[in-house]
Design a protein around this motif. Sequence first.
Motif, mmCIF file in Angstrom:
data_model
loop_
_atom_site.group_PDB
_atom_site.id
_atom_site.type_symbol
_atom_site.label_atom_id
_atom_site.label_comp_id
_atom_site.label_asym_id
_atom_site.label_seq_id
_atom_site.Cartn_x
_atom_site.Cartn_y
_atom_site.Cartn_z
ATOM 1 N N GLU A 150 2.492 -5.981 11.010
ATOM 2 C CA GLU A 150 2.098 -7.259 11.586
ATOM 3 C C GLU A 150 1.255 -8.022 10.582
ATOM 4 O O GLU A 150 0.524 -7.437 9.798
ATOM 5 N N ALA A 151 1.350 -9.329 10.591
ATOM 6 C CA ALA A 151 0.524 -10.146 9.698
ATOM 7 C C ALA A 151 -0.937 -9.813 9.942
ATOM 8 O O ALA A 151 -1.372 -9.648 11.078
ATOM 9 N N GLY A 152 -1.691 -9.668 8.870
ATOM 10 C CA GLY A 152 -3.108 -9.346 8.987
ATOM 11 C C GLY A 152 -3.392 -7.860 8.970
ATOM 12 O O GLY A 152 -4.513 -7.444 8.802
ATOM 13 N N GLU A 153 -2.353 -7.037 9.125
ATOM 14 C CA GLU A 153 -2.548 -5.584 9.045
ATOM 15 C C GLU A 153 -2.545 -5.202 7.577
ATOM 16 O O GLU A 153 -1.628 -5.555 6.844
ATOM 17 N N ALA A 154 -3.558 -4.548 7.133
ATOM 18 C CA ALA A 154 -3.655 -4.199 5.713
ATOM 19 C C ALA A 154 -2.538 -3.242 5.334
ATOM 20 O O ALA A 154 -2.242 -2.318 6.063
ATOM 21 N N GLY A 155 -1.940 -3.475 4.209
ATOM 22 C CA GLY A 155 -0.979 -2.555 3.648
ATOM 23 C C GLY A 155 0.461 -2.933 3.872
ATOM 24 O O GLY A 155 0.788 -3.725 4.725
ATOM 25 N N MET A 156 1.333 -2.389 3.034
ATOM 26 C CA MET A 156 2.760 -2.557 3.175
ATOM 27 C C MET A 156 3.284 -1.293 3.807
ATOM 28 O O MET A 156 3.335 -0.271 3.180
ATOM 29 N N GLY A 157 3.649 -1.365 5.046
ATOM 30 C CA GLY A 157 4.165 -0.198 5.728
ATOM 31 C C GLY A 157 3.241 0.252 6.830
ATOM 32 O O GLY A 157 2.058 -0.019 6.819
ATOM 33 N N PRO A 158 3.817 0.913 7.805
ATOM 34 C CA PRO A 158 3.066 1.348 8.971
ATOM 35 C C PRO A 158 2.195 2.557 8.683
ATOM 36 O O PRO A 158 2.412 3.259 7.706
ATOM 37 N N PRO A 159 1.207 2.809 9.536
ATOM 38 C CA PRO A 159 0.332 3.955 9.334
ATOM 39 C C PRO A 159 1.061 5.293 9.362
ATOM 40 O O PRO A 159 0.511 6.296 8.950
ATOM 41 N N ALA A 160 2.312 5.324 9.825
ATOM 42 C CA ALA A 160 3.056 6.582 9.896
ATOM 43 C C ALA A 160 3.355 7.161 8.521
ATOM 44 O O ALA A 160 3.632 8.337 8.399
ATOM 45 N N GLY A 161 3.270 6.333 7.473
ATOM 46 C CA GLY A 161 3.482 6.840 6.121
ATOM 47 C C GLY A 161 2.232 7.540 5.610
ATOM 48 O O GLY A 161 1.156 7.442 6.190
ATOM 49 N N THR A 162 2.371 8.264 4.511
ATOM 50 C CA THR A 162 1.242 8.940 3.884
ATOM 51 C C THR A 162 0.781 8.119 2.685
ATOM 52 O O THR A 162 1.503 8.003 1.693
ATOM 53 N N GLU A 163 -0.412 7.548 2.799
ATOM 54 C CA GLU A 163 -1.008 6.782 1.712
ATOM 55 C C GLU A 163 -1.490 7.748 0.635
ATOM 56 O O GLU A 163 -2.210 8.698 0.930
ATOM 57 N N LEU A 164 -1.110 7.475 -0.618
ATOM 58 C CA LEU A 164 -1.562 8.296 -1.718
ATOM 59 C C LEU A 164 -2.753 7.629 -2.408
ATOM 60 O O LEU A 164 -3.081 6.490 -2.108
ATOM 61 N N VAL A 165 -3.392 8.348 -3.300
ATOM 62 C CA VAL A 165 -4.574 7.845 -3.990
ATOM 63 C C VAL A 165 -4.127 6.929 -5.131
ATOM 64 O O VAL A 165 -3.278 7.301 -5.947
ATOM 65 N N ASN A 166 -4.710 5.726 -5.180
ATOM 66 C CA ASN A 166 -4.330 4.747 -6.202
ATOM 67 C C ASN A 166 -5.192 4.906 -7.463
ATOM 68 O O ASN A 166 -6.064 5.767 -7.540
ATOM 69 N N GLY A 167 -4.957 4.042 -8.441
ATOM 70 C CA GLY A 167 -5.684 4.092 -9.706
ATOM 71 C C GLY A 167 -7.167 3.826 -9.584
ATOM 72 O O GLY A 167 -7.940 4.172 -10.473
#
Length: 153
Positions: free
Chosen positions: A73-90
């Motif tokens: 949804e617009a305003g929701e942070a991130g590309m993709g739903p919370p069902a995915g596993t976010e990895l650690v960024n740089g």
Amino acid sequence: MAGIELLSGAFYDHAVPARGYAYEGDSESPPSWSGIPDEATGLVPSCEDPDAPSGTFAHRAVVGIDPRNEGTEAGEAGMGPPAGTELVNGHGERGCGGPHPPQPGDEGHRYFLRLYALGEPCVLPEAPSADQVHQAVDDEQLASGTIVAVHRR
């Protein structure tokens, strides 16, 4: 290869993103997509900066997103739903670290936001480099889409 279209009312290809899409905002990403092949079993969004002084900087990678999902949804942070596993960024943070050149006054950096549709699960390290993401998805993708943002501080 089929193409995925990434869509947003506040984020346009080769343009400066709205402040909320930058690191100093909420690091939001394009909220929707279309063109996912029926045979896809998972989606992998990523964001990278090839203009970073130390080499391509990984701003985001997520694995395990259901391909039947059409975005956030617009305003929701991130590309993709919370069902995915976010990895650690740089930045050493889990999730999305939006566009943010390291020094104020730097020339504009390009930020490649990509979404890959895969036919097999994607396995990545906990904190993957941009090269590791490419090695895992480039030959396995069924389709992909890219938006390039340009951002300067």
